[in-house]
Design a protein around this motif. Sequence first.
Motif, PDB file in Angstrom:
ATOM      1  N   UNK A 327       0.797  -1.221   0.000  1.00 35.78           N
ATOM      2  CA  UNK A 327       0.000   0.000   0.000  1.00 35.78           C
ATOM      3  C   UNK A 327       0.830   1.271   0.000  1.00 35.78           C
ATOM      4  N   UNK A 328       2.159   1.122   0.177  1.00 41.40           N
ATOM      5  CA  UNK A 328       3.010   2.327   0.190  1.00 41.40           C
ATOM      6  C   UNK A 328       3.133   2.875  -1.225  1.00 41.40           C
ATOM      7  N   UNK A 329       3.210   4.197  -1.338  1.00 43.58           N
ATOM      8  CA  UNK A 329       3.414   4.849  -2.651  1.00 43.58           C
ATOM      9  C   UNK A 329       4.919   5.010  -2.861  1.00 43.58           C
ATOM     10  N   UNK A 330       5.430   4.284  -3.861  1.00 46.85           N
ATOM     11  CA  UNK A 330       6.874   4.276  -4.117  1.00 46.85           C
ATOM     12  C   UNK A 330       7.151   4.958  -5.454  1.00 46.85           C
ATOM     13  N   UNK A 331       8.148   5.843  -5.451  1.00 48.17           N
ATOM     14  CA  UNK A 331       8.588   6.477  -6.709  1.00 48.17           C
ATOM     15  C   UNK A 331       9.973   5.947  -7.051  1.00 48.17           C
ATOM     16  N   UNK A 332      10.094   5.313  -8.217  1.00 46.42           N
ATOM     17  CA  UNK A 332      11.401   4.817  -8.685  1.00 46.42           C
ATOM     18  C   UNK A 332      11.971   5.841  -9.658  1.00 46.42           C
ATOM     19  N   UNK A 333      13.211   6.267  -9.403  1.00 44.84           N
ATOM     20  CA  UNK A 333      13.878   7.224 -10.302  1.00 44.84           C
ATOM     21  C   UNK A 333      14.885   6.481 -11.170  1.00 44.84           C
ATOM     22  N   UNK A 364       5.233   4.072  -9.012  1.00 47.29           N
ATOM     23  CA  UNK A 364       5.374   4.955 -10.186  1.00 47.29           C
ATOM     24  C   UNK A 364       6.857   5.045 -10.510  1.00 47.29           C
ATOM     25  N   UNK A 365       7.180   5.384 -11.804  1.00 46.61           N
ATOM     26  CA  UNK A 365       8.586   5.649 -12.079  1.00 46.61           C
ATOM     27  C   UNK A 365       8.708   6.929 -12.879  1.00 46.61           C
ATOM     28  N   UNK A 366       9.907   7.534 -12.741  1.00 45.64           N
ATOM     29  CA  UNK A 366      10.235   8.677 -13.603  1.00 45.64           C
ATOM     30  C   UNK A 366      11.557   8.396 -14.285  1.00 45.64           C
ATOM     31  N   UNK A 367      11.562   8.492 -15.612  1.00 50.01           N
ATOM     32  CA  UNK A 367      12.824   8.364 -16.378  1.00 50.01           C
ATOM     33  C   UNK A 367      12.616   9.102 -17.691  1.00 50.01           C
ATOM     34  N   UNK A 368      13.248  10.248 -17.828  1.00 52.94           N
ATOM     35  CA  UNK A 368      13.029  11.066 -19.042  1.00 52.94           C
ATOM     36  C   UNK A 368      13.628  10.392 -20.281  1.00 52.94           C
ATOM     37  N   UNK A 390       8.455  14.467 -12.966  1.00 53.44           N
ATOM     38  CA  UNK A 390       9.094  14.576 -11.647  1.00 53.44           C
ATOM     39  C   UNK A 390       8.841  15.976 -11.087  1.00 53.44           C
ATOM     40  N   UNK A 391       7.963  16.055 -10.075  1.00 50.62           N
ATOM     41  CA  UNK A 391       7.693  17.353  -9.431  1.00 50.62           C
ATOM     42  C   UNK A 391       7.966  17.216  -7.931  1.00 50.62           C
ATOM     43  N   UNK A 408      21.997  11.851 -15.191  1.00 54.10           N
ATOM     44  CA  UNK A 408      22.642  13.100 -14.739  1.00 54.10           C
ATOM     45  C   UNK A 408      21.681  14.279 -14.672  1.00 54.10           C
ATOM     46  N   UNK A 409      20.462  14.102 -15.210  1.00 55.41           N
ATOM     47  CA  UNK A 409      19.570  15.285 -15.323  1.00 55.41           C
ATOM     48  C   UNK A 409      18.663  15.491 -14.109  1.00 55.41           C
ATOM     49  N   UNK A 410      19.021  14.904 -12.977  1.00 63.74           N
ATOM     50  CA  UNK A 410      18.205  15.076 -11.767  1.00 63.74           C
ATOM     51  C   UNK A 410      19.080  15.591 -10.619  1.00 63.74           C
ATOM     52  N   UNK A 411      18.547  16.513  -9.803  1.00 64.20           N
ATOM     53  CA  UNK A 411      19.251  17.023  -8.610  1.00 64.20           C
ATOM     54  C   UNK A 411      18.896  16.108  -7.431  1.00 64.20           C
ATOM     55  N   UNK A 412      19.773  15.126  -7.177  1.00 65.04           N
ATOM     56  CA  UNK A 412      19.457  14.124  -6.157  1.00 65.04           C
ATOM     57  C   UNK A 412      19.543  14.689  -4.752  1.00 65.04           C
ATOM     58  N   UNK A 413      20.314  15.754  -4.563  1.00 70.42           N
ATOM     59  CA  UNK A 413      20.347  16.396  -3.246  1.00 70.42           C
ATOM     60  C   UNK A 413      18.976  16.972  -2.915  1.00 70.42           C
TER      61      UNK A 413
END
Length: 447
Positions: A327-333, A364-368, A390-391, A408-413
């Motif tokens: 039931x947890x909402x997980x976002x995979x980057x 859900x996943x995000x990968x441009x 990705x918001x 490389x196109x994501x600010x992981x910090x």
Amino acid sequence: MSIHKSLSEKIVNREIVCGVVGLGYVGLPLAVEMGREGIRVIGFEKSSRVADLVNGGESHIKDVAATHVAKLREAGLLEATTDMSRLSECDVVSICVPTPLGKTKDPDMSYVVSVTEAVADSLRPGQIIVLESTTYPGTTRDLMLPKLEERGLVVGEDFFLCFSPERVDPGNAKWHTKNTPKVLGGVTEKCTDLGVEVYKLFIDNVVRVSSPEAAELTKLLENTFRMINIGLANEMAMICDRLGVDVWEVIDAASTKPFGFMKFTPGPGLGGHCIPLDPHYLAWKMRTLAYKTRMIELAGEINTEMPAFWVTKMQDALNQAGKALKGAKILVLGVAYKKDIDDLRESPALEILHHLSQKGAIVKYHDSFCPEIVDDGHTPSGAAGKSVELTDDVIRDSDAVMVVTDHSNIDYGHVAELAQVLIDTRNAAGGKRTRAVGERMTALSVA
Ligand code: SAJ
């Protein structure tokens, strides 16, 4: 004059016609390099769509600019065809077709066999045949040669047979077909002589070896070396996790050794079209000789275990935050098999998405780079879907975020600041704190 001598003359005068069978990420760059040296090239494709594309001066391969194809078309140096009988027009035939593994990790040689049979059908004196597809040692001599000699022509006298492994690394800005050293070994001395003479026309550095088996094993050693060392890095990650030590700190410290160490990093598992597959050609061949390649088998087990390992980490981290995975909402980057590319082949992300959804998570996943994971019939259940935008809200609303591919196109910090829980399989965020959990997270788990 002997066939060998007259061929050698044609090579020096660049009067040879080169055939390239398979215009994929290996064959098309090879054909273009040949054409750029003024050699006439005929590309052989089973796909009329690809043949038409090339004949239209276009390119379906990211590393090959359409302008280069168009230029060679205008100069009459490149054409593509699906008519395999035209192989007889070629003095040199380079075979660049897939050698996939079946589900039971047995090599699928069907592409190589069908092309070899087509070459044998049109084989004539004065042809040099070079297999480039990664395969098990013995393929060139034991599988191809008998088919080619069936009509009575003799290798090393009438025709010449070599193996030269492809070393194409798609997307590599520095190393490409022309400047990457190319290993080549022939069935006889004369085969090797002629194969090296041909490839020297369009490859900067051709490395001669004494047999096709040596050349076949060279490629397998290169990629088995990588697979085993990645397996060691992954095992070190599991060791450090149990000891509560940051594996990335240990690897970075070991990497300060200026000699005798080569950095490999843990990750979500082993993806791609080469590294997960190539070592299994060797393992398969040695099984037929009653020899168990233990290092390959063990490294394969460890690498295959990594997706489940990370899902357990996710479960533990949610547990520490007082939540269930179900039931947890997980976002995979990131879902591509490695950073900054769009290739999903053998990507461990597919296994991770599958495991998470199997355990009842809402994933859900995000990968441009990979806007959609299409179910091709082999896709693990629960993995198919479309990339979400990705918001900040998507990150905040997720119970947990898992970095699987560190594009490389994501600010992981920034992701680490917003995420309630962050499982970072690539240490993309450098172990940054997470707000909700409040503890410094090693890249593997909540400390
Ligand atoms: N990986 C790790 N840790 C590492 C290195 C890789 O987990 O330290 C993972 C990657 O994420 C990926 C898989 O292993 O899922 C394979 O990665 P790779 O860097 O080996 O990339 P590939 O599969 O594109 O390998 C190709 C190979 N090229 C050829 O076979 C011609 C390989 O020989 C090259 O060394 C590699 O590219 C490269 O160096 O880029």
